[in-house]
Design an enzyme around this catalytic site. Structure first.
Site, PDB file in Angstrom:
ATOM      1  N   ASP A   1       0.423  -1.367   0.357  1.00 45.60           N
ATOM      2  CA  ASP A   1      -0.071  -0.076  -0.333  1.00 45.60           C
ATOM      3  C   ASP A   1       0.757   0.922   0.509  1.00 45.60           C
ATOM      4  O   ASP A   1       1.915   1.566   0.971  1.00 45.60           O
ATOM      5  CB  ASP A   1      -1.374  -0.047   1.138  1.00 45.60           C
ATOM      6  CG  ASP A   1      -1.979   0.948   0.840  1.00 45.60           C
ATOM      7  OD1 ASP A   1      -1.879   2.418   0.491  1.00 45.60           O
ATOM      8  OD2 ASP A   1      -2.913   0.171   1.202  1.00 45.60           O
TER       9      ASP A   1
ATOM     10  N   SER B   1      -6.796   3.717  -2.011  1.00 43.45           N
ATOM     11  CA  SER B   1      -6.113   2.744  -1.843  1.00 43.45           C
ATOM     12  C   SER B   1      -8.029   1.434  -1.981  1.00 43.45           C
ATOM     13  O   SER B   1      -7.989   0.692  -2.778  1.00 43.45           O
ATOM     14  CB  SER B   1      -5.982   1.643  -0.831  1.00 43.45           C
ATOM     15  OG  SER B   1      -4.958   2.599  -0.307  1.00 43.45           O
TER      16      SER B   1
ATOM     17  N   THR C   1      -7.893  -2.063   1.423  1.00 42.16           N
ATOM     18  CA  THR C   1      -7.196  -2.804   0.575  1.00 42.16           C
ATOM     19  C   THR C   1      -8.156  -3.998   0.828  1.00 42.16           C
ATOM     20  O   THR C   1      -8.103  -4.589  -0.270  1.00 42.16           O
ATOM     21  CB  THR C   1      -5.209  -2.735   0.904  1.00 42.16           C
ATOM     22  OG1 THR C   1      -4.882  -1.148   0.361  1.00 42.16           O
ATOM     23  CG2 THR C   1      -5.033  -3.547  -0.691  1.00 42.16           C
TER      24      THR C   1
ATOM     25  N   PHE D   1      -5.602  -9.840  15.346  1.00 41.78           N
ATOM     26  CA  PHE D   1      -3.883  -9.709  16.209  1.00 41.78           C
ATOM     27  C   PHE D   1      -3.489  -8.132  16.794  1.00 41.78           C
ATOM     28  O   PHE D   1      -2.796  -7.935  17.794  1.00 41.78           O
ATOM     29  CB  PHE D   1      -2.496 -10.379  15.245  1.00 41.78           C
ATOM     30  CG  PHE D   1      -2.343 -11.456  14.844  1.00 41.78           C
ATOM     31  CD1 PHE D   1      -3.031 -12.429  15.360  1.00 41.78           C
ATOM     32  CD2 PHE D   1      -3.240 -11.673  13.552  1.00 41.78           C
ATOM     33  CE1 PHE D   1      -2.984 -13.613  15.004  1.00 41.78           C
ATOM     34  CE2 PHE D   1      -2.655 -13.380  12.825  1.00 41.78           C
ATOM     35  CZ  PHE D   1      -3.177 -14.035  13.697  1.00 41.78           C
TER      36      PHE D   1
ATOM     37  N   GLU E   1      -1.215  -7.764   1.634  1.00 47.56           N
ATOM     38  CA  GLU E   1      -1.267  -6.655   2.163  1.00 47.56           C
ATOM     39  C   GLU E   1      -0.754  -6.169   3.111  1.00 47.56           C
ATOM     40  O   GLU E   1      -0.243  -6.454   4.032  1.00 47.56           O
ATOM     41  CB  GLU E   1      -2.689  -5.602   2.049  1.00 47.56           C
ATOM     42  CG  GLU E   1      -2.458  -3.781   1.892  1.00 47.56           C
ATOM     43  CD  GLU E   1      -3.100  -3.130   2.780  1.00 47.56           C
ATOM     44  OE1 GLU E   1      -2.975  -2.033   2.682  1.00 47.56           O
ATOM     45  OE2 GLU E   1      -3.742  -3.733   3.889  1.00 47.56           O
TER      46      GLU E   1
ATOM     47  N   HIS F   1       2.489   8.649   5.366  1.00 50.43           N
ATOM     48  CA  HIS F   1       1.449   9.995   5.644  1.00 50.43           C
ATOM     49  C   HIS F   1       1.804  10.168   6.335  1.00 50.43           C
ATOM     50  O   HIS F   1       1.856  11.423   7.249  1.00 50.43           O
ATOM     51  CB  HIS F   1       0.085   9.245   6.423  1.00 50.43           C
ATOM     52  CG  HIS F   1      -0.643   8.791   4.677  1.00 50.43           C
ATOM     53  ND1 HIS F   1      -0.973   9.674   3.425  1.00 50.43           N
ATOM     54  CD2 HIS F   1      -1.576   7.764   4.704  1.00 50.43           C
ATOM     55  CE1 HIS F   1      -1.467   9.402   2.418  1.00 50.43           C
ATOM     56  NE2 HIS F   1      -1.749   7.839   3.269  1.00 50.43           N
TER      57      HIS F   1
ATOM     58  N   ASP G   1      -1.150   0.278  -5.130  1.00 50.65           N
ATOM     59  CA  ASP G   1      -2.009   0.923  -5.370  1.00 50.65           C
ATOM     60  C   ASP G   1      -2.260   2.306  -5.842  1.00 50.65           C
ATOM     61  O   ASP G   1      -2.563   2.341  -6.260  1.00 50.65           O
ATOM     62  CB  ASP G   1      -3.311   0.667  -3.562  1.00 50.65           C
ATOM     63  CG  ASP G   1      -2.609   0.890  -2.366  1.00 50.65           C
ATOM     64  OD1 ASP G   1      -1.385   1.354  -2.695  1.00 50.65           O
ATOM     65  OD2 ASP G   1      -3.036   0.947  -1.550  1.00 50.65           O
ATOM     66  N   HIS G   2      -1.117   2.824  -5.325  1.00 51.58           N
ATOM     67  CA  HIS G   2      -0.609   3.843  -5.911  1.00 51.58           C
ATOM     68  C   HIS G   2       0.167   4.126  -4.534  1.00 51.58           C
ATOM     69  O   HIS G   2       1.369   3.778  -4.321  1.00 51.58           O
ATOM     70  CB  HIS G   2      -1.744   5.344  -5.055  1.00 51.58           C
ATOM     71  CG  HIS G   2      -2.040   5.011  -3.473  1.00 51.58           C
ATOM     72  ND1 HIS G   2      -0.954   5.434  -2.357  1.00 51.58           N
ATOM     73  CD2 HIS G   2      -3.015   4.804  -3.076  1.00 51.58           C
ATOM     74  CE1 HIS G   2      -1.640   5.201  -1.230  1.00 51.58           C
ATOM     75  NE2 HIS G   2      -2.252   4.475  -1.608  1.00 51.58           N
TER      76      HIS G   2
ATOM     77  N   HIS H   1      -1.061  10.776  -0.960  1.00 53.79           N
ATOM     78  CA  HIS H   1      -0.625   9.166  -2.162  1.00 53.79           C
ATOM     79  C   HIS H   1       0.059  10.754  -3.494  1.00 53.79           C
ATOM     80  O   HIS H   1      -0.474  12.020  -3.726  1.00 53.79           O
ATOM     81  CB  HIS H   1      -1.938   9.062  -2.411  1.00 53.79           C
ATOM     82  CG  HIS H   1      -2.244   8.548  -1.316  1.00 53.79           C
ATOM     83  ND1 HIS H   1      -3.686   7.447  -1.407  1.00 53.79           N
ATOM     84  CD2 HIS H   1      -2.149   8.088  -0.591  1.00 53.79           C
ATOM     85  CE1 HIS H   1      -3.569   6.604  -0.848  1.00 53.79           C
ATOM     86  NE2 HIS H   1      -3.280   7.202   0.129  1.00 53.79           N
TER      87      HIS H   1
HETATM   88 ZN   LIG Z   1      -2.822   6.550   2.334  1.00 52.30          ZN
END
Ligand SMILES: [Zn+2]
Length: 510
Positions: free
Chosen positions: A64, A114, A177, A283, A327, A336, A373-374, A453
């Protein structure tokens, strides 16, 4: 060191075989270690036979937010952590023989999220930003607009075809995702029933967590689902968010023999996979720990590689084959935050998980696809010398103030301060830029945690059965179409467009 060897060889052979017009390529050139290395790669690619066998199994790995600059920097960091210069290193999936580029925009957004991108990769249909398993006819956040826009993911098709299915993520299993593999939702944020807006209490597909359980409408349910996000499956009394009083973890475990639920790595270790048909592991209350912190803090959580291994052990016995999505969800989160160290170490762990999968499966009947995804607004800058610490300083600005090799175009780590009444960019070399907690400087202040992103293409790496399909510059939804059609899932009957009433109690196929 390899660099030194290259220089020595070049020095010894220069002059011995300089090519002149009309002569064959000089041996000084073809014996050059760089030439030799590339020649080995050339031979490997040239001998790759197109595999036209229909894949029985598919594994999609999604990093991701794993843009190409992230892959490059992670490859260098991994090499440097092993004591090499780093640039020459390759992550496991970079050894795959097929690469394509993926155009990631959403139908209504130049820079995607996403949810829209995962829907494209899972269904073969590009859609709007923020929505899961529905086409662009939906209105984000409007549950009444869903009817008629539903899409069928290849995970649903695989389950309907009797294959074993699995989803693994270091993010919440209800996040965009992993949610894109099984959910139909007008908003990615409807992770539990408390998130459904007013008027959507009776939304026919329900919140995303509940849809992980109702996935059995396509067959007999996920064979394995491992990740974070426990809070969306538990009641408020149990420390969760659910308002409907449902404990989805108990509902899962109570379905009968072979249904198991675990919430720690130690419990996962103790699961008898031979006696387990359907394994749910949650978890962490929210996202799982970053790999760096999992190790540092000794968290009782499995690594992405361990989850991938358990998932494949669980899925591989099915004679009809399997479909798995894995993922690495937190590359994106670290970016981020403007924290390159964690983004890169997450990427290295994804590379480890891919290597584990390659080791475990039969590539003559399994397609493995690794993509993102990006991307993120993350760059590798300056002219640092070969082998320079990738987390270090890469150059100096016109005032002679150093800058780090890795920077972000936006985010929260303000690079500027006032010194002697003047606005100046602060000197990052006054901090330990290699510290795992260091946050790289940003150009535009969008606030802490709000690095964005980016919209450039990401890479698709593939190996195994029909992996040669991944070539050229493709729309991102090409991934979904390729998986659906190469596995022959386009002729599978499902009941995805049926109304929920006809699904209740139904575990078979219509
Ligand atoms: Zn993001």
């Amino acid at each position: 060191m390899r660099t030194a060897a290259v220089i020595a060889v070049t020095a010894l052979t220069t002059g011995a075989g300089v090519a002149t017009a009309g002569t064959v390529l000089a041996s000084s050139q073809t014996s050059n270690p760089w030439y030799q290395g590339a020649d080995a790669s050339y031979a490997a690619v040239a001998s790759t036979k197109a595999s036209n066998a229909k894949p029985k199994n598919v594994i999609l790995f999604v990093g991701d937010g794993m843009g190409i600059s992230t892959v490059t920097a992670a490859r260098i960091l991994e090499g440097q952590l092993e004591g090499a210069t780093g640039e020459e290193n390759a992550l496991s999936f970079e050894e795959f023989p097929n690469v394509a580029l993926s155009k990631v925009y959403n139908v209504d957004s130049q820079v995607p999220d996403s949810a829209g991108t995962m829907t494209a990769m899972m269904t073969g249909v590009k859609t709007d930003i923020g929505v899961l398993g529905v086409d662009e006819g939906v209105v984000r956040g409007d549950c009444d607009s869903v009817a008629g826009t539903e899409l069928t993911s290849w995970m649903m098709l695989a389950e309907s075809a009797g294959k074993a299915t699995g989803v693994v993520s270091t993010a919440r299993l209800t996040h965009a995702t992993p949610g894109g593999t099984y959910a139909i939702s007008a908003d990615r944020d409807w992770e539990d029933d408390g998130d459904l807006p007013e008027g959507c209490e009776d939304y026919e597909y329900g919140d995303i967590a509940s849809q992980l359980l109702s996935f059995e409408r396509y067959g007999d349910g996920f064979e394995v689902a491992l990740g974070g996000g426990r809070r969306h499956f538990l009641t408020q009394d149990e420390g969760g968010n659910r308002e409907d009083g449902r404990d989805l973890t108990a509902e899962w475990a109570d379905r009968g023999d072979g249904w198991a639920y675990v919430d720690t790595a130690s419990a996962l270790d103790g699961v008898d996979l031979g006696a387990t048909d359907h394994l749910l592991g949650l978890f962490a209350s929210s996202h799982m720990s970053y790999e760096h912190d999992r190790v540092e803090e000794g968290a009782d959580e499995p690594s992405l590689t361990e989850m991938t291994e358990v998932a494949l052990e669980q899925l591989q016995d099915d004679k009809d084959g399997f479909a798995l999505m894995v993922e690495s969800g937190r590359i994106d989160h670290a970016h981020h935050e403007g924290n390159a160290y964690r983004a890169l170490t997450e990427t290295i762990e994804l590379s480890n998980a891919v290597a584990k999968a390659v080791e475990m499966v039969d590539l003559s009947e399994t397609m493995i696809v690794v993509t993102a995804d990006h991307s993120h607004v993350f760059t590798i800058a300056g002219y640092p010398e070969r082998g320079n610490d990738i987390l270090g300083v890469g150059g100096e600005d016109s005032d002679g103030v150093p800058y780090t090799t890795l920077t972000y175009a936006n985010g929260g780590e303000v690079a500027y301060g006032i010194v002697d009444g003047e606005v100046v960019r602060l000197d990052p070399s006054e901090s330990d830029t290699s510290d795992p907690d260091y946050h790289q400087q940003v150009l535009v202040n969008t606030g802490q945690g709000a690095e964005t992103h980016s919209g450039e293409d990401v890479a698709i790496y593939s190996v195994g059965a029909k992996a040669q399909l991944f070539n050229g510059v493709q729309e991102q939804n090409y991934i979904g179409v390729s998986i659906i059609e190469s596995l022959g899932l386009d002729s599978v009957k499902t009941n995805v467009r049926s109304k929920s009433k006809s699904w209740s109690g139904s575990r078979g196929r219509h």
